[in-house]
Motif scaffolding. Structure first.
Motif, PDB file in Angstrom:
ATOM      1  N   GLU A 139       2.760  -0.091   8.332  1.00  0.00           N
ATOM      2  CA  GLU A 139       3.213   0.733   7.217  1.00  0.00           C
ATOM      3  C   GLU A 139       4.400   0.091   6.520  1.00  0.00           C
ATOM      4  OE1 GLU A 139       4.656   5.312   6.206  1.00  0.00           O
ATOM      5  OE2 GLU A 139       4.004   4.787   8.232  1.00  0.00           O
ATOM      6  N   ARG A 140       5.282  -0.510   7.334  1.00  0.00           N
ATOM      7  CA  ARG A 140       6.454  -1.160   6.767  1.00  0.00           C
ATOM      8  C   ARG A 140       6.052  -2.311   5.837  1.00  0.00           C
ATOM      9  NH1 ARG A 140       8.982  -1.896  11.200  1.00  0.00           N
ATOM     10  NH2 ARG A 140       8.768  -4.136  11.576  1.00  0.00           N
ATOM     11  N   LYS A 141       5.077  -3.093   6.244  1.00  0.00           N
ATOM     12  CA  LYS A 141       4.615  -4.209   5.414  1.00  0.00           C
ATOM     13  C   LYS A 141       3.952  -3.709   4.135  1.00  0.00           C
ATOM     14  CE  LYS A 141       4.048  -7.854   8.862  1.00  0.00           C
ATOM     15  NZ  LYS A 141       3.091  -8.797   9.501  1.00  0.00           N
ATOM     16  N   LYS A 142       3.210  -2.618   4.248  1.00  0.00           N
ATOM     17  CA  LYS A 142       2.570  -2.044   3.063  1.00  0.00           C
ATOM     18  C   LYS A 142       3.615  -1.593   2.059  1.00  0.00           C
ATOM     19  CE  LYS A 142      -0.573   1.655   1.603  1.00  0.00           C
ATOM     20  NZ  LYS A 142      -1.356   2.850   2.030  1.00  0.00           N
ATOM     21  N   ILE A 143       4.647  -0.919   2.538  1.00  0.00           N
ATOM     22  CA  ILE A 143       5.720  -0.453   1.659  1.00  0.00           C
ATOM     23  C   ILE A 143       6.424  -1.634   1.013  1.00  0.00           C
ATOM     24  CG2 ILE A 143       7.978   0.671   1.616  1.00  0.00           C
ATOM     25  CD1 ILE A 143       6.878   2.534   3.839  1.00  0.00           C
ATOM     26  N   GLN A 144       6.728  -2.651   1.810  1.00  0.00           N
ATOM     27  CA  GLN A 144       7.433  -3.817   1.290  1.00  0.00           C
ATOM     28  C   GLN A 144       6.614  -4.544   0.231  1.00  0.00           C
ATOM     29  OE1 GLN A 144       8.116  -5.670   5.088  1.00  0.00           O
ATOM     30  NE2 GLN A 144      10.219  -4.897   5.244  1.00  0.00           N
TER      31      GLN A 144
END
Length: 229
Positions: A22-27
Motif C-alpha cells: 500500500e505504501r508503494k502504491k501511495i508513493q
C-alpha cells in the motif's frame, strides 16, 4: 492534499505505518501527481502529454491512467475527493446542531489546519494547482460547474433525507446558499495565496470572514440591499 484512488497526496500521512504494498502504491500516486503538476506549471496544461508525464515519473502510460483515468484528473482528482465533505458534515453532526453550524464548524476547523480544500494553503504544489485551474478553461469549468453542482446535489440530498418533512425545495435552496458561502470563501483565500500572502498571516482574516459569511446564512439577509428613499 487529499485522497485519490486510495492514496493520500498530502505530506501528513504516516506512510511507515502502512503495509509495503500500500505504501508503494501511495508513493507512486504522489509521484505521478506531483510530476504532472510541475510539468503543467512549467509549460501549461495543454502543452504536456500524458506520455511525457509517465516518462518523467518513470512509470508506464497505463500506470498513469490506472491512477488518473483522464488528463484532467491529474489536476482535479484530489480536489474532487472533497465533493461529499459538506454532506458528511451534515450527516455526522451532533443532535440538535443545525446544518449551518455544522458546516461552519467544519470549515473553520479545516481553515485552522490549512486544509487545501479551504483555499488557505501556500504549499508550492497547491499554489501551482490553483494557478492551473485559473489559467485553463477546461479545468476552471470542471472546478466550478462540475464540482460545485455535484457537491450541491449531494448536500441537498442529505438535507432532504434528514428533514422530517422531506421538503426538497428548501433542501435545494439551503444547499445552494451554504455551498455558495464555501465557494466564496475559498475563492477569497485563493486570491490571498496567489497575491503572495502566507497561510499563517491570512488565517485570522480568513476565520473572521468565514464566521461572518455563515452568519449571513444563519440569520438571513433580511432587508440587506433595500433601496433608500
Amino acid at each position: 492534499m487529499a485522497t485519490h484512488h486510495g492514496f493520500d497526496l498530502g505530506p501528513h500521512r504516516d506512510l511507515d505505518a502502512l503495509p509495503l504494498r500500500e505504501r508503494k502504491k501511495i508513493q507512486t500516486g504522489i509521484r505521478i501527481f506531483r510530476t504532472a503538476v510541475v510539468l503543467f506549471a512549467e509549460r501549461g496544461f495543454d502543452q504536456v502529454s500524458v506520455a511525457e508525464i509517465a516518462a518523467a515519473a518513470e512509470v508506464s502510460k497505463m500506470t498513469v491512467f490506472n491512477y488518473f483515468p483522464t488528463k484532467e484528473d491529474l489536476v482535479m482528482g484530489p480536489m474532487e475527493q472533497h465533493l461529499d465533505e459538506p454532506a458528511r458534515a451534515v450527516r455526522d453532526r451532533a443532535p440538535g446542531t443545525s446544518a449551518v453550524v455544522a458546516l461552519r464548524e467544519h470549515f473553520l476547523a479545516a481553515l485552522e489546519r490549512k486544509d487545501p480544500a479551504t483555499g488557505l494553503n501556500d504549499d508550492r504544489v497547491v499554489l501551482d494547482v490553483i494557478r492551473l485551474i485559473h489559467a485553463t478553461p477546461a479545468l476552471a469549468v470542471r472546478a466550478t460547474a462540475g464540482f460545485g453542482q455535484q457537491a450541491q446535489t449531494l448536500l441537498a440530498a442529505e438535507l432532504c433525507a434528514q428533514d422530517p418533512a422531506h421538503d426538497e425545495l428548501t433542501a435545494r435552496v439551503a444547499a445552494a446558499q451554504l455551498l455558495a458561502v464555501r465557494l466564496t470563501l475559498i475563492g477569497g483565500n485563493h486570491r490571498r495565496m496567489l497575491d503572495g500572502e502566507s497561510a499563517d498571516a491570512a488565517l485570522p482574516a480568513a476565520l473572521d470572514e468565514a464566521r461572518r459569511a455563515f452568519a449571513s446564512v444563519e440569520h438571513g439577509l433580511g432587508d440587506y440591499g433595500a433601496a433608500h428613499a
